[in-house]
Design a protein around this motif. Sequence first.
Motif, short mmCIF file in Angstrom:
data_model
loop_
_atom_site.label_atom_id
_atom_site.label_comp_id
_atom_site.label_asym_id
_atom_site.label_seq_id
_atom_site.Cartn_x
_atom_site.Cartn_y
_atom_site.Cartn_z
N ALA A 1 -29.84 7.35 6.58
CA ALA A 1 -29.83 7.26 8.69
C ALA A 1 -28.69 8.52 8.89
CB ALA A 1 -28.66 6.01 8.51
N VAL A 2 -28.40 9.49 7.99
CA VAL A 2 -27.72 10.99 8.49
C VAL A 2 -28.64 11.88 8.90
CG1 VAL A 2 -26.47 12.54 7.62
CG2 VAL A 2 -25.56 10.62 7.88
N LYS A 3 -29.63 11.92 7.62
CA LYS A 3 -30.84 12.37 7.34
C LYS A 3 -31.73 12.64 8.13
CE LYS A 3 -30.85 13.10 2.24
NZ LYS A 3 -31.96 12.98 1.30
N GLU A 4 -31.87 10.92 8.95
CA GLU A 4 -32.78 10.78 9.60
C GLU A 4 -32.48 11.31 11.15
OE1 GLU A 4 -34.80 6.38 11.99
OE2 GLU A 4 -33.90 6.68 9.31
N CYS A 5 -31.39 10.76 11.39
CA CYS A 5 -30.53 11.15 12.82
C CYS A 5 -29.84 12.55 13.15
CB CYS A 5 -29.57 10.18 13.29
SG CYS A 5 -29.72 8.90 12.91
N PHE A 6 -29.94 13.05 11.99
CA PHE A 6 -29.48 14.83 11.72
C PHE A 6 -29.95 15.72 11.41
CE2 PHE A 6 -25.20 11.71 12.21
CZ PHE A 6 -24.92 12.95 13.75
N GLY A 7 -30.64 14.90 10.76
CA GLY A 7 -31.25 16.61 9.67
C GLY A 7 -30.42 17.83 9.25
N LYS A 8 -30.74 18.52 9.51
CA LYS A 8 -30.01 19.96 8.96
C LYS A 8 -28.43 20.04 10.15
CE LYS A 8 -34.08 22.23 6.94
NZ LYS A 8 -34.52 23.07 6.38
N GLU A 9 -28.81 19.10 10.82
CA GLU A 9 -27.81 19.96 11.80
C GLU A 9 -26.05 19.31 10.93
OE1 GLU A 9 -26.68 20.64 16.28
OE2 GLU A 9 -27.96 20.73 14.61
N VAL A 10 -25.84 18.53 10.02
CA VAL A 10 -24.82 18.48 8.78
C VAL A 10 -25.22 18.14 7.79
CG1 VAL A 10 -23.95 17.03 10.85
CG2 VAL A 10 -25.35 15.90 9.15
N THR A 11 -24.26 19.07 7.27
CA THR A 11 -23.72 18.87 5.44
C THR A 11 -22.45 18.22 4.91
OG1 THR A 11 -22.47 21.25 5.50
CG2 THR A 11 -24.97 21.78 5.77
N TYR A 12 -23.26 18.15 3.79
CA TYR A 12 -22.15 16.94 3.18
C TYR A 12 -22.39 17.37 1.59
CZ TYR A 12 -26.51 14.50 3.58
OH TYR A 12 -27.71 13.99 3.27
N THR A 13 -21.46 16.87 0.80
CA THR A 13 -21.96 16.48 -0.48
C THR A 13 -21.65 15.05 -0.45
OG1 THR A 13 -20.23 18.14 -0.86
CG2 THR A 13 -20.21 16.91 -2.86
N GLU A 14 -23.42 14.54 -1.88
CA GLU A 14 -23.22 13.39 -1.39
C GLU A 14 -22.30 12.72 -2.90
OE1 GLU A 14 -26.83 9.59 -3.60
OE2 GLU A 14 -27.18 12.12 -2.37
N PRO A 15 -21.50 11.97 -1.84
CA PRO A 15 -19.96 11.45 -3.90
C PRO A 15 -21.07 10.26 -4.57
CG PRO A 15 -20.62 10.21 -1.04
CD PRO A 15 -21.75 10.97 -0.85
N GLU A 16 -20.40 10.77 -5.48
CA GLU A 16 -21.17 9.98 -6.27
C GLU A 16 -20.16 8.08 -7.10
OE1 GLU A 16 -21.62 12.30 -10.22
OE2 GLU A 16 -22.70 13.93 -8.82
N GLY A 17 -19.49 8.19 -5.82
CA GLY A 17 -18.48 7.11 -5.77
C GLY A 17 -17.25 7.09 -4.68
N GLY A 18 -16.80 6.20 -5.07
CA GLY A 18 -16.09 6.21 -3.87
C GLY A 18 -16.19 5.44 -2.15
N PHE A 19 -15.53 5.73 -1.70
CA PHE A 19 -15.33 4.75 0.38
C PHE A 19 -16.75 5.61 0.81
CE2 PHE A 19 -12.50 1.19 0.33
CZ PHE A 19 -12.52 1.22 -0.86
N PHE A 20 -16.00 7.07 0.52
CA PHE A 20 -16.56 8.24 1.58
C PHE A 20 -17.59 8.98 1.96
CE2 PHE A 20 -12.06 7.42 1.29
CZ PHE A 20 -11.53 5.82 2.78
N LEU A 21 -18.03 9.20 3.06
CA LEU A 21 -18.75 10.46 3.29
C LEU A 21 -18.48 11.71 4.44
CD1 LEU A 21 -21.93 11.21 2.69
CD2 LEU A 21 -22.50 10.01 4.78
N TRP A 22 -18.47 12.96 3.91
CA TRP A 22 -17.81 13.81 5.14
C TRP A 22 -18.72 14.31 5.42
CZ3 TRP A 22 -13.25 14.88 6.51
CH2 TRP A 22 -12.93 16.12 6.94
N LEU A 23 -18.45 14.57 7.08
CA LEU A 23 -20.12 15.14 7.30
C LEU A 23 -19.42 16.46 8.04
CD1 LEU A 23 -21.62 13.31 9.41
CD2 LEU A 23 -22.67 13.44 6.99
N SER A 24 -19.94 17.80 7.69
CA SER A 24 -19.63 19.02 8.66
C SER A 24 -20.40 19.39 9.30
CB SER A 24 -19.34 19.74 6.73
OG SER A 24 -18.85 19.57 6.39
N PHE A 25 -20.33 19.51 10.32
CA PHE A 25 -20.65 19.61 11.78
C PHE A 25 -21.15 21.47 11.60
CE2 PHE A 25 -20.47 16.01 12.40
CZ PHE A 25 -21.40 15.39 12.91
N PRO A 26 -21.59 21.90 12.62
CA PRO A 26 -21.64 23.86 12.50
C PRO A 26 -20.22 23.85 12.94
CG PRO A 26 -23.62 23.10 13.64
CD PRO A 26 -22.30 22.03 13.02
#
Length: 406
Positions: free
Chosen positions: A310-335
Motif C-alpha cells: 500500500a505504501v508503494k502504491e500510495c507514496f512511490g518514491k516520496e518515502v523511504t523505509y527499511t523493510e522489517p523482518e519481524g516485529g510490529f512496526f514500519l517506520w516511514l521517512s519523508f523528505p
Amino acid sequence: MELVKDYPLSKRFPELPLLSAANTKKHSDLIPFAFGHPAQESFDVPLLSQSAVSALQLDGPRALQYSGGSGPDFVLNWIQQRSKHVSISVETQNILVTAGSMQAIDLATRTLTDPGDHVWVEAPTFFGAIRQFSLAELKISSIPVDHNGLLTDELENKLKEAVKNNVPIPKFIYVMPNYHNPTGVCLSIDRRKKLAELAYEYNFYVLEDDAYVELSFSGKKLPSIYTFGPKRVIYLSTFSKTIAPGIRMGWALADDEQIILRMKMLKSDGSTSVFVQEIISHFLSDVKFDYHMKRINELYCTRKDAMISAVKECFGKEVTYTEPEGGFFLWLSFPEKVNTSEFAGDALARGVSFIESKYFYIDGAETNHIRLSFTFTNEEEIKKGVQRIAESYYRYKKSIEVLNEV
C-alpha cells in the motif's frame, strides 16, 4: 467550608507531551496504526480459558495464596530454557518475573542509577522508556541508529570524548536489538559484540530490551548482546507480544545475582501475580509454542507485506523505509523538511492514526517520520488507512508549496 488550597505535588514529574493519536478515543471508522497492539486473532482464547480452569481445579487454594503454587517455578524454568534460543545460559535464581517489561525497565533503572545520573538511548527510541528515564530524573543523551541498528562507532567516539572532557559516561545504554521500536531494524552481530566490548571497557551496563525477539518472520534468531557481555547486560523480555499484553508478565535476567536481588527489593508489589503465573504455566505446558509463534508470524508477515504494498502504491518514491523482518512496526521517512505532526490531525479526522516521530526523540529533533503498526489491523484496513494518510500528506504538501510560492 473553607476554600481548598493548592497542594504542591511531587516535582519529579517531567514536562512530557501526551501522545495525541495513540490516546484519541476510537470513533466508528478509526484505523489505529498508532496502536502497538498484537492482533486479536493472535490470542489463543480457548487454551487460555482452559488454562485458567486448570489452575483453579488442580491447584486452586495454593495458586490463590501470596506465594502461589507450582506455576511460578514452571514459568522460571520455561524462561530459562527458552533463553537458550538467543544463546543465553542462566540460572533460575538470576531471573525475575515482572508485571510486564515496563516494570522490568523501571526496576533495572532504579537499581542501576540515582537521580542526576546519565543514560544514553538510541535515536529514535521507545517513548515509554524515555518517560521512565525522565521520571527517574536521569540525564538522557542519544546515539543514532541506521539499517543495522545502533551506530557503535559513533557510540565509541562519544565515550572517548566524554572521558577526554571529564564528562560522566552513562550508567547504562538502553537498546532494542531485534525489530526495534520504532524503526523495525535489527542490531548486527558485529555491533552486538562491539557494544558488549565497550560496556566492559568503559564499565557501563546495557539494558537489552528484547520484547519483539520471537516475532521473526524467518524464524531465525541472533545471539543476544547478553551472550557477548553477560557481566554488563541486563536482558529483558515479555509475554505481551507472544501470549497477550493483558496478562502483564515480563522478565529480567542478569548474570549478577545481586542485581536481581536488588530489583526484587524495589519490587513493592511482591511476587508478580502468582495466579496469572499459574494460568500461564498451564498454557505453556499445553501449547506447541513454536507452532503458536509460526502462526502469529505468518499473520504479521502477511500484514506487513500488505502495508508495504500500500505504501508503494500510495507514496512511490516520496518515502523511504527499511523493510522489517519481524516485529510490529514500519517506520516511514519523508523528505527532511516535512513535519509529520502538521498533517497528523488531518489524518485523524480522516479516520487513521499514527505516531509522529517527535515522540521518539528526546529533543523532538527529527520530525519527518511516522510509525505505523501493521499487526492490529487486517489487510483491507491497512490499504484503506495508508490511502488516508497519503491523502493527508499530499494535501499538506500542496499547502506548503502554495505558501512557498507566496
